[in-house]
Design a protein around this motif. Structure first.
Motif, PDB file in Angstrom:
ATOM      1  N   CYS A 289      23.826  27.871  -5.133  1.00  0.00           N
ATOM      2  CA  CYS A 289      23.142  28.658  -4.185  1.00  0.00           C
ATOM      3  C   CYS A 289      22.170  29.686  -5.393  1.00  0.00           C
ATOM      4  N   THR A 290      20.575  29.081  -5.137  1.00  0.00           N
ATOM      5  CA  THR A 290      20.038  30.086  -6.044  1.00  0.00           C
ATOM      6  C   THR A 290      19.723  30.903  -4.983  1.00  0.00           C
ATOM      7  N   GLY A 291      19.653  31.933  -5.042  1.00  0.00           N
ATOM      8  CA  GLY A 291      18.780  32.455  -3.745  1.00  0.00           C
ATOM      9  C   GLY A 291      19.926  32.722  -2.473  1.00  0.00           C
ATOM     10  N   VAL A 292      18.485  31.649  -1.184  1.00  0.00           N
ATOM     11  CA  VAL A 292      19.532  31.917   0.101  1.00  0.00           C
ATOM     12  C   VAL A 292      19.019  29.765   0.317  1.00  0.00           C
ATOM     13  N   ASP A 293      18.689  29.236  -1.350  1.00  0.00           N
ATOM     14  CA  ASP A 293      18.719  28.145  -1.334  1.00  0.00           C
ATOM     15  C   ASP A 293      19.721  27.245  -1.780  1.00  0.00           C
ATOM     16  N   CYS A 294      20.878  26.965  -1.351  1.00  0.00           N
ATOM     17  CA  CYS A 294      21.737  26.096  -1.096  1.00  0.00           C
ATOM     18  C   CYS A 294      21.908  24.398  -1.545  1.00  0.00           C
ATOM     19  N   ARG A 295      20.830  23.845  -2.682  1.00  0.00           N
ATOM     20  CA  ARG A 295      21.152  23.011  -2.526  1.00  0.00           C
ATOM     21  C   ARG A 295      20.501  22.634  -4.116  1.00  0.00           C
ATOM     22  N   GLY A 296      21.157  23.197  -5.143  1.00  0.00           N
ATOM     23  CA  GLY A 296      22.233  22.403  -6.412  1.00  0.00           C
ATOM     24  C   GLY A 296      20.668  23.044  -7.221  1.00  0.00           C
ATOM     25  N   LEU A 297      21.516  22.550  -8.187  1.00  0.00           N
ATOM     26  CA  LEU A 297      19.771  22.543  -9.793  1.00  0.00           C
ATOM     27  C   LEU A 297      18.998  21.179  -9.760  1.00  0.00           C
ATOM     28  N   LYS A 298      19.818  19.933  -8.602  1.00  0.00           N
ATOM     29  CA  LYS A 298      18.882  18.525  -8.616  1.00  0.00           C
ATOM     30  C   LYS A 298      16.843  18.788  -8.163  1.00  0.00           C
ATOM     31  N   PRO A 299      16.933  20.281  -7.333  1.00  0.00           N
ATOM     32  CA  PRO A 299      15.714  19.949  -7.445  1.00  0.00           C
ATOM     33  C   PRO A 299      14.753  20.458  -8.197  1.00  0.00           C
ATOM     34  N   TYR A 300      15.266  21.345  -8.882  1.00  0.00           N
ATOM     35  CA  TYR A 300      14.981  22.077  -9.463  1.00  0.00           C
ATOM     36  C   TYR A 300      14.249  20.880 -11.771  1.00  0.00           C
TER      37      TYR A 300
END
Length: 263
Positions: free
Chosen positions: A67-78
């Motif tokens: 989780c990065t803040g409220v987004d828990c999709r991991g680092l893949k999108p970044y």
């Protein structure tokens, strides 16, 4: 290498270089080895020890579900945002610098030295001073909070450095080659493509590595000009560290320490 050439000075030099290389690679070793350890091995405190088993839970957590803040999709999108940002920005800024260096070294015009002097200011100017005007320009162009805007910013920020690299390299190219090509009827672009560019492999590789390292590791422009869906991986890592600042996410090893009953 013969035995005669293997002198004490050469052995000492190679040994010193080997020690420096090991010292430089030690943090990378610790990072990779630590990523394969579970929570119990991490709490043991031995950073240099090898993992007892190959545990990929930390990689899966960071890549897919962290989780990065409220987004828990991991680092893949970044990570993909950084790829889409860095690749075109590196290629464009390098090609731009090669063309600028070619013009400023071999096709000088009145005021070219003054122009090159002004370009040098971009090498030493702190990027913090351009944050506000750059954000206004991106707003006028409709590129705010987008990967395209980040590509443009990095191309402009890297133009001075790449121009300096190529201009200084091209000044060492024999002018007789260019003059002979002019006599044979070659023009601006043919000389660049057929003579200058094939001789540019060393400086081209240096510039590509330099630009990719700077752009990929950049945090200032990423945090200032990116939006929710265009943040690079450096910003994602920072947000993840801030999100888990109180409780670190570790691969499970039995019962997690913070859930164990207090004595």
């Amino acid at each position: 290498m013969t035995a005669k050439s293997l002198t004490f000075g050469r052995v000492f030099t190679y040994g010193l270089l080997l020690v420096a290389a090991l010292f430089f690679l030690a943090p990378l070793y610790v990072m990779i080895v630590t990523s394969f350890k579970d929570a119990d091995q991490l709490r043991a405190g031995n950073l240099l020890s090898l993992p007892t088993s190959l545990n990929l839970d930390a990689w899966h957590l960071a890549w897919n579900t962290a989780c990065t803040g409220v987004d828990c999709r991991g680092l893949k999108p970044y990570f993909m945002n950084s790829v889409f940002m860095a690749v075109p920005a590196v290629l464009i800024s390098t090609a731009w610098g090669a063309l600028n260096g070619y013009v400023l070294s071999m096709w000088k015009f009145r005021g070219s030295e003054v122009l090159f002097g002004f370009l040098l200011f971009g090498v030493f100017m702190p990027f913090q001073v351009v944050l506000l005007p750059m954000s206004q320009v991106l707003g006028w162009l409709g590129l705010s909070s987008s990967i395209g805007g980040l590509v443009l910013v990095h191309c402009l920020a890297g133009m001075a450095g790449t121009t300096l690299f190529f201009r200084n390299y091209y000044t060492a190219v024999p002018r007789e080659l260019v003059n002979a090509a002019r006599i044979d009827g070659a023009g601006f672009w043919r000389i660049f493509w057929r003579i200058v560019l094939p001789m540019s492999t060393p400086i081209m590789m240096v510039t590509l590595i330099w630009q990719f390292t700077n752009i990929w590791n950049d945090f200032l422009f990423g945090v200032a000009f990116s939006g929710a869906d265009s943040k690079p991986v450096t910003v994602g890592l920072n947000n993840m560290a801030n999100t888990t600042s109180s409780v670190k996410s570790l691969p499970p090893a039995g019962v997690c320490a913070r859930h164990r009953p207090r004595p």
